[in-house]
Write a protein that holds these residues in place. Structure first.
Motif, PDB file in Angstrom:
ATOM      1  N   ARG A  60      39.690  42.344  41.854  1.00  0.00           N
ATOM      2  CA  ARG A  60      40.476  41.269  42.461  1.00  0.00           C
ATOM      3  C   ARG A  60      40.553  41.418  43.975  1.00  0.00           C
ATOM      4  NH1 ARG A  60      46.600  41.287  42.058  1.00  0.00           N
ATOM      5  NH2 ARG A  60      46.873  40.360  44.076  1.00  0.00           N
ATOM      6  N   GLU A  61      40.813  42.629  44.428  1.00  0.00           N
ATOM      7  CA  GLU A  61      40.944  42.839  45.873  1.00  0.00           C
ATOM      8  C   GLU A  61      39.613  42.611  46.595  1.00  0.00           C
ATOM      9  OE1 GLU A  61      43.710  43.013  47.301  1.00  0.00           O
ATOM     10  OE2 GLU A  61      45.000  43.515  45.624  1.00  0.00           O
ATOM     11  N   SER A  62      38.523  43.052  46.016  1.00  0.00           N
ATOM     12  CA  SER A  62      37.236  42.867  46.682  1.00  0.00           C
ATOM     13  C   SER A  62      36.734  41.428  46.562  1.00  0.00           C
ATOM     14  CB  SER A  62      36.203  43.850  46.145  1.00  0.00           C
ATOM     15  OG  SER A  62      36.115  43.750  44.752  1.00  0.00           O
ATOM     16  N   HIS A  63      37.192  40.715  45.566  1.00  0.00           N
ATOM     17  CA  HIS A  63      36.788  39.318  45.391  1.00  0.00           C
ATOM     18  C   HIS A  63      37.406  38.425  46.457  1.00  0.00           C
ATOM     19  CE1 HIS A  63      36.355  35.395  43.339  1.00  0.00           C
ATOM     20  NE2 HIS A  63      35.237  35.952  42.924  1.00  0.00           N
ATOM     21  N   GLY A  64      38.557  38.814  46.996  1.00  0.00           N
ATOM     22  CA  GLY A  64      39.240  37.992  47.996  1.00  0.00           C
ATOM     23  C   GLY A  64      38.854  38.306  49.425  1.00  0.00           C
TER      24      GLY A  64
END
Length: 183
Positions: A60-64
């Motif tokens: 999730r963090e790397s997707h944003g």
């Protein structure tokens, strides 16, 4: 006339006591074995829940991620991220095999079940070839080439191991480089 006494003999009483003792010990052994299985499965479920959460959070963090350039100095064990809301974040695998999330100076351990045998994070260019990074991480030129990210993490707890892997294509990478109207 003789009177007969009704009751149990000592031998009959001893046989009943021994039989009850044998049945009781077998029942206790089964109950202990059942509780050991229950505790083991509960621990296994807890392990899997923590590992899934940690992996989901990394994804999730790397997707944003706002832009490719924000991956500057990222390695297979560290990811430097900046989201569209301006928050700086770092996902790090430390020397104690913890996966930590540093969000504007607040460190939080996501899991301590990380296996050092993991590939970690791999960065791919537009030809889907691996970008080879130096010891100090990705250079500015390498960050501009990032097209795809692969996260491959292994986790272990006693005899249990699991491997989770996924590719990330942040939606902000779709639009290419920024350009001005008058360029």
């Amino acid at each position: 006339m003789k009177k007969s006494l009704k009751g149990f003999t000592l031998v009959e009483m001893l046989i009943v006591i021994v039989a009850v003792g044998i049945i009781g010990s077998m029942t206790a052994r089964l109950l202990i074995q059942g509780s050991d299985i229950f505790v083991g499965e509960t621990n296994r479920q807890s392990f899997m829940n923590e590992v899934r959460f940690a992996f989901w959070r990394v994804m999730r963090e790397s997707h944003g991620q706002v832009s490719k350039e924000q991956f500057f100095s990222s390695t297979s064990k560290d990811m430097y991220l900046k989201h569209s809301n301006g928050n700086n974040k770092q996902i790090e695998i430390d020397s104690f095999n913890n996966i930590t999330l540093d969000q504007d100076g607040n460190k939080r351990i996501l899991t301590n079940y990380y296996s050092p045998l993991s590939e970690g994070v791999t960065y791919y260019d537009s030809n889907f070839e691996i970008i080879n990074q130096s010891e100090s991480g990705l250079t500015e030129a390498q960050t501009k080439e990032i097209q795809l990210i692969k996260v491959n993490l292994n986790f272990y707890n006693n005899q249990d191991t699991t491997s989770l892997s996924s590719y990330i294509y942040p939606p902000n990478f779709d639009y290419g480089e920024k350009s001005g109207f008058h360029d």
